[in-house]
Scaffold this motif. Structure first.
Motif, PDB file in Angstrom:
ATOM      1  N   VAL A  88      83.452 105.195   4.926  1.00  0.00           N
ATOM      2  CA  VAL A  88      82.833 106.501   4.700  1.00  0.00           C
ATOM      3  C   VAL A  88      81.997 106.835   5.927  1.00  0.00           C
ATOM      4  N   ARG A  89      82.137 108.057   6.424  1.00  0.00           N
ATOM      5  CA  ARG A  89      81.369 108.464   7.606  1.00  0.00           C
ATOM      6  C   ARG A  89      80.813 109.865   7.398  1.00  0.00           C
ATOM      7  N   LEU A  90      79.805 110.207   8.212  1.00  0.00           N
ATOM      8  CA  LEU A  90      79.348 111.599   8.276  1.00  0.00           C
ATOM      9  C   LEU A  90      79.480 112.023   9.730  1.00  0.00           C
ATOM     10  N   PRO A  94      70.295 107.657   8.274  1.00  0.00           N
ATOM     11  CA  PRO A  94      70.544 107.842   6.834  1.00  0.00           C
ATOM     12  C   PRO A  94      69.624 106.973   5.992  1.00  0.00           C
ATOM     13  N   ARG A  95      69.335 107.465   4.798  1.00  0.00           N
ATOM     14  CA  ARG A  95      68.473 106.700   3.889  1.00  0.00           C
ATOM     15  C   ARG A  95      69.298 105.669   3.139  1.00  0.00           C
ATOM     16  N   LYS A  96      68.571 104.803   2.429  1.00  0.00           N
ATOM     17  CA  LYS A  96      69.221 103.739   1.642  1.00  0.00           C
ATOM     18  C   LYS A  96      70.209 104.322   0.630  1.00  0.00           C
ATOM     19  N   GLY A 136      72.288 111.429   3.814  1.00  0.00           N
ATOM     20  CA  GLY A 136      73.150 110.890   4.849  1.00  0.00           C
ATOM     21  C   GLY A 136      73.153 111.680   6.140  1.00  0.00           C
ATOM     22  N   ASP A 137      73.170 113.001   6.039  1.00  0.00           N
ATOM     23  CA  ASP A 137      73.288 113.839   7.233  1.00  0.00           C
ATOM     24  C   ASP A 137      71.926 114.001   7.904  1.00  0.00           C
ATOM     25  N   ARG A 138      71.473 112.966   8.535  1.00  0.00           N
ATOM     26  CA  ARG A 138      70.194 112.948   9.242  1.00  0.00           C
ATOM     27  C   ARG A 138      70.295 111.855  10.308  1.00  0.00           C
TER      28      ARG A 138
END
Lengths: 323, 238
Positions: B201-203, B174-176, B169-171
């Motif tokens: 939901v968040r980053l 985010p990936r699937k 997620g932290d990119r």
């Protein structure tokens, strides 16, 4: 030179050091797997999203073999988990050790393929260690295999090949040295004010201490950055120190100093302090424990035997004081 | 413990190495070379890496450092050279390790160690907010790195789950797996609390500054994913 190389890898020694690594590493693996059960994560972590997991293998060119054979399901998740856990327990207690270790390794690798982001660098290191232990005689001591074969938990003192232990030491050096060399972010260097540890400790993913405390401890984190970076870069000296120790009768000032100052012990003590410190200052999970589990490989079984004798004497002395 | 005493090295060596000992020594030499080829840190910068703000910040800083040392090189030139070297080293390593790949895959073994190689001053903070059924106001449920308050928050702190949101997620994109992670959280929260109507939901982007760099800016909303109860648990029976 070639002869010395062949003789080095043909050395034999008691199995106690390898057995200790097996038991410690096995305990860490079992603990980690128990956490999965405790947090109700078997299905989320062991299978794919179609059946309630988080894994997503749709874009893989080669899917995990297990999913090819049986397809993703809740039953598949639980079976894989139980195989991992069962094999880990058997491996730790040393029952059918090479076989249980091999099953653990293969099942764990499948798990890693199902959900790669949940498989961390330390998991790969632990699998490397398990593979070496599978190929070693670690089950000749401190195992149920030894007990069944010889009637003693400690085994019969039969010598086993020492090369797996040497490769474990080399693995530690690889980890530390490569980690040191790959630290090229400016925050590890003076241009970044040696702020790397501070930044890592402030990252919400790893933070354990509050921001005010870390602000106050900033100079200490800078010192920690310098020490850990230098220590990792110097890790190949561990191999040099072992060589000096094995050739202690030869001349050389550097060799003499290295042997006199007990470089190996100092290096390992700094490493242990570093791991214990990060365990309390950063949220790293089993990383520090798994790294420390490999440390017994840095000791010759004779050293461990002497340590054990010393500990036994201390315990007996304390017991007599109480009486 | 095995009682072994006396000095180790000379007695540890068998008198005359067997043929197997020679083969084994050769195999070990081969394995060490291969593992070293896998482990050795090489610059393997990819274009995609540059989407990450830390890569941009590092590029700026290293351009400044090199200029300060008298090396006349611009930002773009440095980047171009880094990409050329990255391509070459990546291809070389891949070629060396290709025959070994099936074994590495089957056993999950390998090398490649970078313990906090790039501490991230542009960190992601896992933020979970939720809304009661029929209400408009959101309330905080979890804000990393808050201590665990229940089974789910304890699970979010577990290293493997942290790996999922931190790695997937932290990119920049985010990936699937991040979406599946959000589905899993939503399912657990909706199952645990029937009064919940929605969850987000968040980053959030959390800037980490050194003490001498002044006050940190507030977190920036990022990678938000919302789930309604009906989406996750199905429509309630009419």
């Amino acid at each position: 030179m070639i002869g010395a190389w062949i003789r080095l890898w043909d050395r034999r020694e008691p199995a106690s050091a390898l057995a200790l690594v097996r038991v410690f590493m096995g305990l860490v693996i079992c603990w980690d797997l128990a956490q999965v059960l405790r947090f109700d994560l078997v299905v989320p972590l062991f299978t794919t999203f179609e059946v309630g997991g988080m894994g997503d293998v749709r874009r893989y060119t080669t899917k995990p073999e297990l999913l090819e054979w049986v397809g993703p399901s809740v039953g598949q998740a639980w079976t894989l988990y139980l195989v991992c856990m069962g094999a880990a327990v058997l491996f730790t207690v040393g029952l059918l050790t090479p076989l249980s270790g091999l099953i653990l390794l293969l099942a764990w690798a499948q798990w890693a393929l199902i959900l790669p982001p949940s498989d961390r660098g330390i998991d790969m290191l632990m699998r490397n260690v398990v593979l070496l232990l599978v190929l070693s005689g670690s089950h000749r001591a401190w195992s149920m295999d030894a007990r069944l074969r010889t009637g003693s938990w400690a085994g019969d003192g039969r010598l086993v090949t020492a090369w797996p232990r040497y490769l474990l030491v080399l693995q530690l050096v690889f980890v530390y040295f490569c980690a040191g060399v790959s630290k090229v972010a400016s925050s590890w260097l003076p241009v970044g004010d040696w702020s790397a540890l501070y930044i890592a400790m402030r990252d919400p993913a790893f933070r354990k201490l509050d921001a005010e405390t870390l602000h106050f401890l900033y100079p200490l984190t800078q010192l920690g950055t310098v020490v850990s970076w230098t220590w990792e870069w110097l890790s190949p000296l561990l191999l040099v120190a072992f060589y000096f120790r094995a050739t202690r009768t030869r001349p050389g000032r550097f060799r003499a100093i290295c042997n006199r100052t007990s470089f190996v012990s100092i290096f390992l003590a700094i490493g242990a302090a570093f791991h214990v410190g990060t365990h309390f200052a950063l949220q790293l999970g089993i990383f520090p424990l798994a790294m420390l589990a490999v440390y017994p490989a840095c000791f010759h079984p004779d050293e461990l035997a002497r340590l054990r004798q010393r500990l036994t004497r201390v315990i007996a002395w304390r017991g007599s004081q109480h009486d | 413990m095995t009682e072994a005493t006396g000095p180790a090295p000379p007695g540890d060596v068998t008198a005359r190495p067997s043929a197997w000992a020679k083969v084994r020594a050769l195999l070990i030499f081969f394995v060490i070379c291969l593992q070293w080829a896998d482990a050795v840190p090489l610059p393997e910068l990819k274009k995609r890496d540059l989407e990450n703000p830390i890569a941009q910040a590092e590029l700026d800083r290293w351009t400044g450092v090199l200029n300060g040392l008298g090396v006349s090189i611009g930002r773009e030139e440095l980047l171009e050279r880094a990409l050329v070297v990255g391509d070459a080293t990546r291809s070389a390593r891949r070629a060396v390790l290709r025959p070994w790949a099936p074994f590495r895959r089957l056993t999950g073994t390998g090398q490649g160690w970078g313990l906090f190689a790039y501490p991230d001053p542009f960190a992601g903070r896992l933020t979970i907010v939720e809304r009661l059924e029929g209400e408009d106001a959101w309330r905080d449920y979890y804000l990393a790195p808050a201590p665990a308050s229940d089974g789910l928050t304890a699970a979010l702190r577990y290293r493997r789950v942290r790996g999922v949101w931190d790695d997937a997620g932290d990119r920049p994109r985010p990936r699937k797996v991040y979406d599946h992670f959000v589905d899993w959280i939503a399912h657990r929260r909706f199952s645990a609390d029937p009064s919940l109507g929605a969850i987000e939901v968040r980053l959030d982007l959390h800037r980490v500054l050194r003490p001498d760099q002044g006050e940190e800016p507030p977190d920036k909303r990022r990678h938000a994913r919302m789930r309604e109860r009906a989406d996750v648990m199905g429509e309630p029976p009419s």
